[in-house]
Design an enzyme around this catalytic site. Structure first.
Site, PDB file in Angstrom:
ATOM      1  N   ARG A 162      -7.574  -3.100   8.391  1.00  0.00           N
ATOM      2  CA  ARG A 162      -6.558  -4.240   7.755  1.00  0.00           C
ATOM      3  C   ARG A 162      -7.650  -5.071   6.874  1.00  0.00           C
ATOM      4  O   ARG A 162      -8.744  -5.438   7.060  1.00  0.00           O
ATOM      5  CB  ARG A 162      -5.872  -5.131   8.742  1.00  0.00           C
ATOM      6  CG  ARG A 162      -5.124  -4.138   9.607  1.00  0.00           C
ATOM      7  CD  ARG A 162      -4.464  -5.126  10.817  1.00  0.00           C
ATOM      8  NE  ARG A 162      -3.778  -4.422  11.640  1.00  0.00           N
ATOM      9  CZ  ARG A 162      -4.316  -3.892  12.878  1.00  0.00           C
ATOM     10  NH1 ARG A 162      -5.313  -4.021  13.307  1.00  0.00           N
ATOM     11  NH2 ARG A 162      -3.165  -3.134  13.750  1.00  0.00           N
ATOM     12  N   LYS A 185      -5.288  -7.259  15.694  1.00  0.00           N
ATOM     13  CA  LYS A 185      -3.916  -7.849  16.173  1.00  0.00           C
ATOM     14  C   LYS A 185      -4.148  -8.431  17.592  1.00  0.00           C
ATOM     15  O   LYS A 185      -4.450  -7.523  18.420  1.00  0.00           O
ATOM     16  CB  LYS A 185      -2.877  -7.131  15.576  1.00  0.00           C
ATOM     17  CG  LYS A 185      -2.655  -7.209  14.089  1.00  0.00           C
ATOM     18  CD  LYS A 185      -1.138  -6.557  13.987  1.00  0.00           C
ATOM     19  CE  LYS A 185      -0.698  -6.718  12.456  1.00  0.00           C
ATOM     20  NZ  LYS A 185       0.623  -5.979  12.288  1.00  0.00           N
ATOM     21  N   HIS A 253      -3.380  -1.942   2.102  1.00  0.00           N
ATOM     22  CA  HIS A 253      -2.922  -1.209   3.275  1.00  0.00           C
ATOM     23  C   HIS A 253      -2.727   0.387   3.306  1.00  0.00           C
ATOM     24  O   HIS A 253      -3.085   0.857   4.096  1.00  0.00           O
ATOM     25  CB  HIS A 253      -1.683  -2.012   3.648  1.00  0.00           C
ATOM     26  CG  HIS A 253      -1.636  -1.932   5.545  1.00  0.00           C
ATOM     27  ND1 HIS A 253      -2.405  -2.650   6.286  1.00  0.00           N
ATOM     28  CD2 HIS A 253      -0.710  -1.147   6.158  1.00  0.00           C
ATOM     29  CE1 HIS A 253      -1.871  -2.066   7.428  1.00  0.00           C
ATOM     30  NE2 HIS A 253      -0.736  -1.498   7.533  1.00  0.00           N
ATOM     31  N   ARG A 256      -5.756   2.165   4.589  1.00  0.00           N
ATOM     32  CA  ARG A 256      -5.986   2.174   5.951  1.00  0.00           C
ATOM     33  C   ARG A 256      -4.947   3.349   6.349  1.00  0.00           C
ATOM     34  O   ARG A 256      -5.215   4.304   7.243  1.00  0.00           O
ATOM     35  CB  ARG A 256      -5.282   1.018   6.537  1.00  0.00           C
ATOM     36  CG  ARG A 256      -5.089   0.711   8.244  1.00  0.00           C
ATOM     37  CD  ARG A 256      -4.787  -0.545   8.589  1.00  0.00           C
ATOM     38  NE  ARG A 256      -4.179  -0.540   9.862  1.00  0.00           N
ATOM     39  CZ  ARG A 256      -4.727  -0.486  11.053  1.00  0.00           C
ATOM     40  NH1 ARG A 256      -6.105  -0.518  11.270  1.00  0.00           N
ATOM     41  NH2 ARG A 256      -4.094  -0.642  11.995  1.00  0.00           N
ATOM     42  N   HIS A 279      -3.852   0.399  17.280  1.00  0.00           N
ATOM     43  CA  HIS A 279      -2.695   0.466  17.706  1.00  0.00           C
ATOM     44  C   HIS A 279      -2.407   0.197  19.237  1.00  0.00           C
ATOM     45  O   HIS A 279      -3.138   0.898  19.948  1.00  0.00           O
ATOM     46  CB  HIS A 279      -1.951   1.465  17.360  1.00  0.00           C
ATOM     47  CG  HIS A 279      -1.742   1.764  15.739  1.00  0.00           C
ATOM     48  ND1 HIS A 279      -1.592   3.041  14.944  1.00  0.00           N
ATOM     49  CD2 HIS A 279      -1.563   0.817  14.677  1.00  0.00           C
ATOM     50  CE1 HIS A 279      -1.190   2.901  13.843  1.00  0.00           C
ATOM     51  NE2 HIS A 279      -1.507   1.578  13.459  1.00  0.00           N
ATOM     52  N   TYR A 288       2.108   8.974  11.611  1.00  0.00           N
ATOM     53  CA  TYR A 288       1.104   9.951  10.905  1.00  0.00           C
ATOM     54  C   TYR A 288       1.225  11.121  11.114  1.00  0.00           C
ATOM     55  O   TYR A 288       1.003  11.990   9.998  1.00  0.00           O
ATOM     56  CB  TYR A 288      -0.086   9.432  11.003  1.00  0.00           C
ATOM     57  CG  TYR A 288      -0.567   7.926  10.453  1.00  0.00           C
ATOM     58  CD1 TYR A 288      -0.537   7.473   9.402  1.00  0.00           C
ATOM     59  CD2 TYR A 288      -0.711   7.189  11.543  1.00  0.00           C
ATOM     60  CE1 TYR A 288      -0.996   6.213   8.789  1.00  0.00           C
ATOM     61  CE2 TYR A 288      -0.924   5.576  11.066  1.00  0.00           C
ATOM     62  CZ  TYR A 288      -0.942   5.437   9.649  1.00  0.00           C
ATOM     63  OH  TYR A 288      -1.280   4.094   9.422  1.00  0.00           O
TER      64      TYR A 288
END
Length: 307
Positions: A162, A185, A253, A256, A279, A288
């Site tokens: 990110r 995150k 982004h 990524r 994730h 994806y």
């Protein structure tokens, strides 16, 4: 919704719940702000709906009709299904936390279904588009700032970072090692490998950079030596995409997204890609696969002979 209707007991419970998330789940500040807003709105609606503010027992005994009334109210205000689904998740989490402390079985209300919405698919660049973007970013200037911008964009694509993660790196990672330890995150830590092209881009930037890249200072510097503003990378990519004729979705982004999609297309394992992206849920990474399938069908439609 009027937050003044919320009782002191409910305010206290909300504050303690947020502290719990902050301490035990390492929730990000932006996530906590959104949760606080969503739950405050729900509690305000609940007080208005029942005509009075109530204590914790009222939260623990919320039923599905209360949730349905609140969701109908929110949709009437124009709240999108995606945003409402996120708010409902926060509200249910809060109710479960309160119910546990009040020794109440909240199973029925926690089974309430989220509103359906179509998930947005990631919008990656093609392999050629990603390479062209990196080259075009480097062609915008002929000084150390061009080398810096190339290094950042190469890092986004080469490691799937990110923009906040890339710009959060310090001089301690220079020269770039074979693997990077990234704090993502929610405080989730992951290890990502670095490619020779990425290491070379960082090395070239470091060679040209007029500032000392000390261990505790930002790796990527602005023109005056301070931390690099992410908006500057967005702007240089916007200029490059216009020159290349790429869509508006060609943002930092998107690099990524491109990293993940190209790995998957090359036979990468979905679980491994999940770990590389950081994730928390595999379902997020599975988006994806839909992108990959869509691209496959596009190629099929163009190449398959028609009778």
């Amino acid at each position: 919704m009027n937050a003044l209707l919320i009782s002191a007991a409910q305010r206290d419970a909300l504050a303690r719940w947020l502290d719990h998330l902050r301490a035990l789940d390492a929730a990000a500040a932006n996530t906590l702000t959104a949760y606080a807003r969503d739950v405050t709105g729900f509690l305000g609606f609940l007080a208005s709906h029942h005509g009075e503010a109530a204590g914790l027992s009222a939260i623990a005994h919320v039923d599905q009709s209360d949730l349905r009334s609140w969701m109908a109210h929110e949709r009437g205000r124009g709240i999108a299904a995606r945003s409402l689904a996120r708010a409902l998740s926060a509200v249910k989490n809060f109710i479960a936390w309160v119910a546990d402390r009040e020794n109440v079985d909240a199973t029925a209300v926690l089974s309430a279904r989220s509103p359906k919405f179509r998930r947005k698919l990631p919008r990656p660049l093609s392999v050629e588009g990603a390479r062209d973007m990196i080259d075009q970013v480097g062609a915008q200037r002929d000084d150390w700032i061009a080398a810096r911008d190339v290094a950042v964009v190469t890092l986004l694509y080469g490691c799937g970072l990110r923009i906040s993660e890339a710009l959060g790196l310090t001089g301690a990672v220079h020269p770039l090692p074979d693997t990077l330890r990234i704090l993502g995150k929610g405080g989730k830590e992951r290890i990502v490998p670095t490619l020779p092209a990425t290491r070379a881009a960082i090395a070239e930037y470091a060679r040209q950079c007029p500032y000392d890249l000390t261990r505790n200072a930002p790796l990527f510097r602005g023109a005056r030596g301070g931390a690099l503003n992410p908006r500057l990378i967005a702007l240089v990519m916007e200029k490059a995409r216009l020159q290349l004729g790429l869509p508006a979705t060609a943002t930092p982004h998107a690099m990524r997204h491109s990293f993940a999609t190209h790995l998957l297309s090359a036979g990468g394992d979905l679980r491994a890609i999940q770990e590389l992206l950081g994730h928390a849920s595999l379902s997020t990474t599975q988006a994806y696969t839909a992108v990959d399938a869509a691209r496959l069908m596009e190629v099929y439609e163009k190449a398959h002979p028609r009778a």
